[in-house]
Design an enzyme around this catalytic site. Structure first.
Site, PDB file in Angstrom:
ATOM      1  N   GLU A  72      10.492   1.782  10.082  1.00  0.00           N
ATOM      2  CA  GLU A  72      11.468   2.864   9.868  1.00  0.00           C
ATOM      3  C   GLU A  72      10.701   4.163   9.994  1.00  0.00           C
ATOM      4  O   GLU A  72       9.853   4.484   9.172  1.00  0.00           O
ATOM      5  CB  GLU A  72      12.131   2.730   8.493  1.00  0.00           C
ATOM      6  CG  GLU A  72      13.379   3.588   8.336  1.00  0.00           C
ATOM      7  CD  GLU A  72      13.068   5.007   7.889  1.00  0.00           C
ATOM      8  OE1 GLU A  72      13.132   5.914   8.753  1.00  0.00           O
ATOM      9  OE2 GLU A  72      12.763   5.204   6.711  1.00  0.00           O
ATOM     10  N   CYS A 108      13.565  11.646   5.982  1.00  0.00           N
ATOM     11  CA  CYS A 108      13.652  11.265   7.391  1.00  0.00           C
ATOM     12  C   CYS A 108      15.037  11.536   7.963  1.00  0.00           C
ATOM     13  O   CYS A 108      15.197  11.710   9.174  1.00  0.00           O
ATOM     14  CB  CYS A 108      13.280   9.798   7.558  1.00  0.00           C
ATOM     15  SG  CYS A 108      14.292   8.652   6.595  1.00  0.00           S
ATOM     16  N   LYS A 121       0.855  -1.192   0.000  1.00  0.00           N
ATOM     17  CA  LYS A 121       0.000   0.000   0.000  1.00  0.00           C
ATOM     18  C   LYS A 121       0.889   1.239   0.000  1.00  0.00           C
ATOM     19  O   LYS A 121       1.463   1.616   1.016  1.00  0.00           O
ATOM     20  CB  LYS A 121      -0.922   0.044   1.222  1.00  0.00           C
ATOM     21  CG  LYS A 121      -1.999   1.150   1.097  1.00  0.00           C
ATOM     22  CD  LYS A 121      -2.526   1.625   2.415  1.00  0.00           C
ATOM     23  CE  LYS A 121      -1.666   2.683   3.048  1.00  0.00           C
ATOM     24  NZ  LYS A 121      -1.667   3.988   2.304  1.00  0.00           N
ATOM     25  N   GLU A 135       9.522  16.293  14.923  1.00  0.00           N
ATOM     26  CA  GLU A 135       9.917  16.214  13.514  1.00  0.00           C
ATOM     27  C   GLU A 135       9.043  17.165  12.697  1.00  0.00           C
ATOM     28  O   GLU A 135       7.822  17.052  12.687  1.00  0.00           O
ATOM     29  CB  GLU A 135       9.758  14.788  12.984  1.00  0.00           C
ATOM     30  CG  GLU A 135      10.226  14.642  11.550  1.00  0.00           C
ATOM     31  CD  GLU A 135      10.119  13.214  11.034  1.00  0.00           C
ATOM     32  OE1 GLU A 135      11.085  12.731  10.423  1.00  0.00           O
ATOM     33  OE2 GLU A 135       9.063  12.589  11.246  1.00  0.00           O
TER      34      GLU A 135
END
Length: 490
Positions: free
Chosen positions: A256, A290, A181, A394
């Site tokens: 991750e 990231c 997905k 973040e």
């Protein structure tokens, strides 16, 4: 293949299940980030579509897993051949769908996607297993690595095809079948890949693509009892939900997740190299990586010089229409994400921090047809506390915070003082100091005097809230297989 909507410029994607393109009963609008306009529609899949995809993958598993690694590798290499032959078409599609520059898609995303396929096609041929003897018991022990079954793969929107192939390639190379997905915001190149899989001879049902949102399609996939392993790249918040939903089934998980990555710049750093690299590590791909640097700790004796040069360099980082090869940044992925990133800059001002360039300081001009796009200039902030959300959360956009430090021990503590632990960078020409500092940084990847130098052989993943497990090379091989110990008495 695509269904044409009422607007001839808008096309509709379809799920790819059991080797067939299958329309969905409901669709989601997908926007061109460079203009802010709807340009395609993505299936809004749910449990029904996921069930069909898992069924197809489960039925394909016995025959695919029985093939030799060499047979599977040959097919993977064929997919890579077809992708490389259509590199420009895929690059144009990736840039339009994600908002990244055509240069980035052309030189990084699509070539690395093809390389992922080739790397795992090759590496699967070169793993060995263990054997040991117990002569006093008259026994010989050996291990074999077996594919697990149906792999659920959920990939993010920042590197759509690159990170999808990073998961699909090792999964099917080791004999698993797949239900993947992609992000509903960036599904086009994944859908284009399906045609290549078919043309390359990937058997029906080995790779299935189900498009849709996390709460509907993603939830149905990770909680399905016939999906024994899940590989996910995305946010820590989503990973918590995946962990909860998969826990009753004892699934293998590879997660991750996000990062709040520090760069530590000591006074003896080569500032010329550090400057160019840190601008790239802070703002590359619109800051939507990231691994991006979002906290820069600079030794106080060079802080003023560093900040002045860094702000000047950030202003030289060209932002604009993704199709212009001169631009280094394009548009952020969505209106909602742009608003989120901007909110952190507003927070900085509210907290009394100084915004040196970028958002609210400099003006970006784009052509009239692109004024609705999701653009944001590289933004540099100083004067915030370590406890600020700017330094703890973040942001995932072209925003970085610069702050001074005095002592080595102090900066290690401050760099580690977040819940994330994905990546870090150290800048110093003192080899002894580099070794001391990198050893103590709580990060899955640490670079010294460079950034994002990587290879698919290397283990990739994070500590703390930045993830569970590692992927790449041997780690991917181990994740996508189960070890079986066999003992034979002679």
């Amino acid at each position: 293949m695509p269904q044409t909507g009422e607007n001839k410029d808008i096309f509709m994607l379809e799920n790819y299940i059991g080797g067939k393109f299958i329309p969905c009963s409901a669709y989601i609008d997908s926007y061109d980030p460079s203009t802010g306009e709807v340009y395609c529609k993505v299936p809004d899949s749910g449990p029904k579509e996921v069930e069909a995809a898992v069924k197809a993958a489960k039925e394909a598993f016995p025959e695919w897993s029985a093939k030799s690694p060499a047979e599977r590798a040959q097919i993977l290499n064929k997919v890579a051949d077809l992708l490389e032959a259509r590199l420009e078409e895929f690059a144009q599609a990736e840039s339009k769908d994600q908002g990244k520059t055509i240069t980035s898609a052309r030189t990084t995303d699509i070539p690395r996607s093809a390389y992922n396929l080739r790397f795992f096609a090759s590496s699967v041929l070169h793993h060995t297993t263990e054997c040991s003897q117990m002569d006093h018991m008259g026994c010989l022990h050996y291990t074999v690595r077996c594919p697990v079954g149906v792999a659920g793969l959920i990939s993010p929107w920042n590197f759509p095809l690159y990170l999808l192939t990073w998961k699909i390639a090792p999964a099917i190379a080791t004999g698993n079948t797949v239900v993947a997905k992609p992000s509903e915001m960036t599904s086009v190149t994944a859908w284009m890949l399906c045609k290549l899989l078919k043309d390359a001879g990937v058997p029906d049902g080995v790779v299935n693509l189900v498009f849709g949102t996390g709460p509907r399609a993603g939830d149905a996939l990770v909680s399905h009892p016939d999906v024994p392993l899940v590989s996910f790249t995305g946010s820590t918040a989503t990973a918590r939900l995946i962990t909860e939903r998969s826990a009753p089934f004892c699934k293998k998980l590879s997660l991750e997740l996000g990062g709040k990555n520090p760069a530590i710049v000591f006074a003896d750093a080569n500032l010329d190299v550090c400057m160019s690299t840190t601008v790239r590590s802070s703002f590359g791909n619109q800051g939507e990586i990231c691994l991006c640097t979002s906290r820069i700790f600079v030794e106080r004796s060079i802080f003023s010089e560093f900040l002045e040069r860094f702000v000047a360099a950030a202003r030289q980082w060209k932002t604009g229409v993704p199709s212009d090869p001169k631009n280094q940044n394009g548009a952020l992925v969505s209106k909602e994400h742009l608003e989120k990133v901007r909110s952190y800059v507003a927070l900085a001002r509210a907290e009394g921090a100084q915004v040196h360039c970028g958002e609210g300081v400099d003006v970006l001009e784009v052509p009239d047809k692109n004024v609705g796009g999701y653009y944001m200039l590289p933004t540099v902030i100083s004067g915030m506390k370590d406890s600020s959300r700017l330094m703890q959360e973040e942001i995932f956009g072209p925003v970085t915070c610069v702050t001074p430090f005095d002592l080595e021990e102090e900066v290690i503590t401050r760099a580690n003082g977040v819940r994330y632990g994905l990546a870090a960078t150290v800048w110093s020409q003192d080899v002894g100091r580099v070794h001391r500092v990198v050893k103590r940084l709580e990060s899955g990847s640490v670079w010294a005097n460079c950034w994002a130098v990587s290879d698919p052989n290397l283990p990739f993943g994070g500590m703390k809230n930045s993830g569970v497990g590692r992927e790449g090379g041997k780690d991917s091989y181990h994740f996508f297989t189960e070890v079986k110990c066999i003992t034979i008495k002679h």
